[in-house]
Design a protein around this motif. Sequence first.
Motif, PDB file in Angstrom:
ATOM      1  N   GLN A   6       0.834  -1.195   0.000  1.00  0.00           N
ATOM      2  CA  GLN A   6       0.000   0.000   0.000  1.00  0.00           C
ATOM      3  C   GLN A   6       0.873   1.251   0.000  1.00  0.00           C
ATOM      4  O   GLN A   6       1.763   1.407   0.833  1.00  0.00           O
ATOM      5  N   ARG A   7       0.647   2.128  -1.014  1.00  0.00           N
ATOM      6  CA  ARG A   7       1.353   3.397  -1.165  1.00  0.00           C
ATOM      7  C   ARG A   7       2.863   3.207  -1.307  1.00  0.00           C
ATOM      8  O   ARG A   7       3.656   4.061  -0.883  1.00  0.00           O
ATOM      9  N   THR A   8       3.270   2.095  -1.893  1.00  0.00           N
ATOM     10  CA  THR A   8       4.681   1.857  -2.173  1.00  0.00           C
ATOM     11  C   THR A   8       4.959   2.141  -3.640  1.00  0.00           C
ATOM     12  O   THR A   8       4.073   2.041  -4.495  1.00  0.00           O
ATOM     13  N   VAL A   9       6.222   2.478  -3.929  1.00  0.00           N
ATOM     14  CA  VAL A   9       6.586   2.967  -5.264  1.00  0.00           C
ATOM     15  C   VAL A   9       7.849   2.286  -5.761  1.00  0.00           C
ATOM     16  O   VAL A   9       8.821   2.127  -5.012  1.00  0.00           O
ATOM     17  N   ALA A  10       7.838   1.917  -7.054  1.00  0.00           N
ATOM     18  CA  ALA A  10       9.048   1.565  -7.786  1.00  0.00           C
ATOM     19  C   ALA A  10       9.359   2.739  -8.708  1.00  0.00           C
ATOM     20  O   ALA A  10       8.531   3.112  -9.545  1.00  0.00           O
ATOM     21  N   PHE A  40      14.023   5.407 -13.740  1.00  0.00           N
ATOM     22  CA  PHE A  40      14.683   6.657 -14.146  1.00  0.00           C
ATOM     23  C   PHE A  40      14.744   7.616 -12.954  1.00  0.00           C
ATOM     24  O   PHE A  40      14.343   8.774 -13.035  1.00  0.00           O
ATOM     25  N   ALA A  41      15.269   7.102 -11.854  1.00  0.00           N
ATOM     26  CA  ALA A  41      15.175   7.808 -10.574  1.00  0.00           C
ATOM     27  C   ALA A  41      15.993   9.082 -10.525  1.00  0.00           C
ATOM     28  O   ALA A  41      15.680   9.993  -9.751  1.00  0.00           O
ATOM     29  N   GLY A  42      17.077   9.161 -11.324  1.00  0.00           N
ATOM     30  CA  GLY A  42      17.901  10.360 -11.280  1.00  0.00           C
ATOM     31  C   GLY A  42      18.449  10.602  -9.891  1.00  0.00           C
ATOM     32  O   GLY A  42      18.954   9.696  -9.220  1.00  0.00           O
ATOM     33  N   ILE A  43      18.337  11.832  -9.420  1.00  0.00           N
ATOM     34  CA  ILE A  43      18.839  12.172  -8.079  1.00  0.00           C
ATOM     35  C   ILE A  43      17.714  12.159  -7.042  1.00  0.00           C
ATOM     36  O   ILE A  43      17.920  12.520  -5.893  1.00  0.00           O
ATOM     37  N   GLY A  44      16.495  11.750  -7.476  1.00  0.00           N
ATOM     38  CA  GLY A  44      15.426  11.548  -6.509  1.00  0.00           C
ATOM     39  C   GLY A  44      14.381  12.637  -6.411  1.00  0.00           C
ATOM     40  O   GLY A  44      13.675  12.724  -5.403  1.00  0.00           O
ATOM     41  N   LEU A  45      14.239  13.461  -7.442  1.00  0.00           N
ATOM     42  CA  LEU A  45      13.262  14.557  -7.363  1.00  0.00           C
ATOM     43  C   LEU A  45      11.824  14.031  -7.301  1.00  0.00           C
ATOM     44  O   LEU A  45      10.994  14.581  -6.571  1.00  0.00           O
ATOM     45  N   MET A  46      11.531  12.981  -8.062  1.00  0.00           N
ATOM     46  CA  MET A  46      10.195  12.397  -7.996  1.00  0.00           C
ATOM     47  C   MET A  46       9.932  11.847  -6.602  1.00  0.00           C
ATOM     48  O   MET A  46       8.848  12.040  -6.035  1.00  0.00           O
ATOM     49  N   ARG A  47      10.919  11.202  -6.037  1.00  0.00           N
ATOM     50  CA  ARG A  47      10.773  10.644  -4.689  1.00  0.00           C
ATOM     51  C   ARG A  47      10.491  11.739  -3.665  1.00  0.00           C
ATOM     52  O   ARG A  47       9.663  11.550  -2.762  1.00  0.00           O
ATOM     53  N   MET A  48      11.162  12.865  -3.798  1.00  0.00           N
ATOM     54  CA  MET A  48      10.944  13.955  -2.847  1.00  0.00           C
ATOM     55  C   MET A  48       9.482  14.378  -2.809  1.00  0.00           C
ATOM     56  O   MET A  48       8.900  14.581  -1.746  1.00  0.00           O
ATOM     57  N   TRP A  70       3.773   8.711   0.126  1.00  0.00           N
ATOM     58  CA  TRP A  70       4.185   7.486  -0.549  1.00  0.00           C
ATOM     59  C   TRP A  70       5.562   7.055  -0.047  1.00  0.00           C
ATOM     60  O   TRP A  70       6.332   7.864   0.475  1.00  0.00           O
ATOM     61  N   ARG A  71       5.893   5.768  -0.252  1.00  0.00           N
ATOM     62  CA  ARG A  71       7.166   5.228   0.211  1.00  0.00           C
ATOM     63  C   ARG A  71       7.867   4.510  -0.940  1.00  0.00           C
ATOM     64  O   ARG A  71       7.369   3.501  -1.449  1.00  0.00           O
ATOM     65  N   VAL A  72       9.001   5.040  -1.372  1.00  0.00           N
ATOM     66  CA  VAL A  72       9.773   4.430  -2.453  1.00  0.00           C
ATOM     67  C   VAL A  72      10.572   3.255  -1.892  1.00  0.00           C
ATOM     68  O   VAL A  72      11.364   3.422  -0.964  1.00  0.00           O
ATOM     69  N   VAL A  73      10.336   2.058  -2.443  1.00  0.00           N
ATOM     70  CA  VAL A  73      11.005   0.857  -1.944  1.00  0.00           C
ATOM     71  C   VAL A  73      12.029   0.315  -2.935  1.00  0.00           C
ATOM     72  O   VAL A  73      12.796  -0.602  -2.604  1.00  0.00           O
ATOM     73  N   LYS A 129      24.463   9.818 -10.656  1.00  0.00           N
ATOM     74  CA  LYS A 129      23.142  10.125 -10.106  1.00  0.00           C
ATOM     75  C   LYS A 129      22.812   9.185  -8.957  1.00  0.00           C
ATOM     76  O   LYS A 129      22.202   9.595  -7.960  1.00  0.00           O
ATOM     77  N   MET A 130      23.207   7.928  -9.092  1.00  0.00           N
ATOM     78  CA  MET A 130      22.985   6.984  -8.001  1.00  0.00           C
ATOM     79  C   MET A 130      23.661   7.455  -6.716  1.00  0.00           C
ATOM     80  O   MET A 130      23.081   7.391  -5.626  1.00  0.00           O
ATOM     81  N   LYS A 131      24.907   7.950  -6.852  1.00  0.00           N
ATOM     82  CA  LYS A 131      25.633   8.419  -5.673  1.00  0.00           C
ATOM     83  C   LYS A 131      24.922   9.612  -5.028  1.00  0.00           C
ATOM     84  O   LYS A 131      24.829   9.695  -3.799  1.00  0.00           O
ATOM     85  N   MET A 132      24.406  10.536  -5.850  1.00  0.00           N
ATOM     86  CA  MET A 132      23.676  11.680  -5.299  1.00  0.00           C
ATOM     87  C   MET A 132      22.363  11.234  -4.677  1.00  0.00           C
ATOM     88  O   MET A 132      21.960  11.731  -3.615  1.00  0.00           O
ATOM     89  N   TYR A 133      21.698  10.292  -5.304  1.00  0.00           N
ATOM     90  CA  TYR A 133      20.442   9.756  -4.765  1.00  0.00           C
ATOM     91  C   TYR A 133      20.675   9.164  -3.376  1.00  0.00           C
ATOM     92  O   TYR A 133      19.940   9.459  -2.433  1.00  0.00           O
ATOM     93  N   ARG A 134      21.704   8.343  -3.272  1.00  0.00           N
ATOM     94  CA  ARG A 134      21.996   7.725  -1.978  1.00  0.00           C
ATOM     95  C   ARG A 134      22.378   8.761  -0.930  1.00  0.00           C
ATOM     96  O   ARG A 134      22.120   8.574   0.263  1.00  0.00           O
ATOM     97  N   GLY A 135      22.966   9.854  -1.381  1.00  0.00           N
ATOM     98  CA  GLY A 135      23.287  10.918  -0.452  1.00  0.00           C
ATOM     99  C   GLY A 135      22.064  11.667   0.044  1.00  0.00           C
ATOM    100  O   GLY A 135      22.073  12.219   1.152  1.00  0.00           O
ATOM    101  N   HIS A 136      21.005  11.667  -0.766  1.00  0.00           N
ATOM    102  CA  HIS A 136      19.788  12.390  -0.391  1.00  0.00           C
ATOM    103  C   HIS A 136      18.885  11.603   0.553  1.00  0.00           C
ATOM    104  O   HIS A 136      18.106  12.185   1.308  1.00  0.00           O
ATOM    105  N   PHE A 137      18.956  10.256   0.475  1.00  0.00           N
ATOM    106  CA  PHE A 137      17.969   9.443   1.189  1.00  0.00           C
ATOM    107  C   PHE A 137      18.647   8.404   2.056  1.00  0.00           C
ATOM    108  O   PHE A 137      19.502   7.651   1.595  1.00  0.00           O
TER     109      PHE A 137
END
Length: 217
Positions: free
Chosen positions: A4-8, A11-19, A26-29, A38-46
């Motif tokens: 419920q309310r989980t997300v795949a 094209f995640a990029g640096i995570g703007l959609m996730r923000m 919602w919860r990105v799993v 971009k992966m490195k920046m994404y991991r730095g954000h979350f």
Amino acid sequence: MNNQRTVAEFFAGIGLMRMGLEQAGWRVVWANDIDEDKMKMYRGHFAGGKEDFQLGDVHELDADSIPTVALATASFPCNDLSLAGARRGLVGQHSSAFWGFVRSVERMGTRRPPLVMLENVGGFLTSHEGDDFKDACLALNSLGYAVDALIVDASLFVPQSRQRLFLIGKREEFTVERVGETPSFYESQCRPPALADYILRHPEIEWSVRPLPLIQQ
């Protein structure tokens, strides 16, 4: 897993959609992108991003590695949908990644999420005289999704105009609705005349068009 309310997030990029999604509850799993920086920046954000993120080409993803979720998002590359990419459209080197997303969802079989959401530039609507957008809609239809479309301008929220087109697919026992031309259909902030006209001109697409609330600034 309770999906419920989980997300795949494709094209995640640096995570703007996730923000944005996390602010809405919602919860990105799971997330995927091909770009290691971009992966490195994404991991730095979350926190926990390392566990969520799968680095690799969307065309080569193993569908079994994608968890069962309520929503799959795809902010696929816009290069070929804009003048910068010579308007090559969904056959272009970059924007053709859309088809990798479609194949990934298709291969999920009965685990396909009940909702999908694509996001791209406004030029997606007019690329190849609208044929690219039609092909995308029909591709989602073929996977069992009825679709709705919105164009949201950032000026509704911040002092800057930046339009983005969202294509939303709904799968679970959807009811295809006959789209009719009404005054209210043309009054929405997020369904401008060009988009409203497009929807009305394409009855071959299975639409599920919903009334839209007023966005309060």
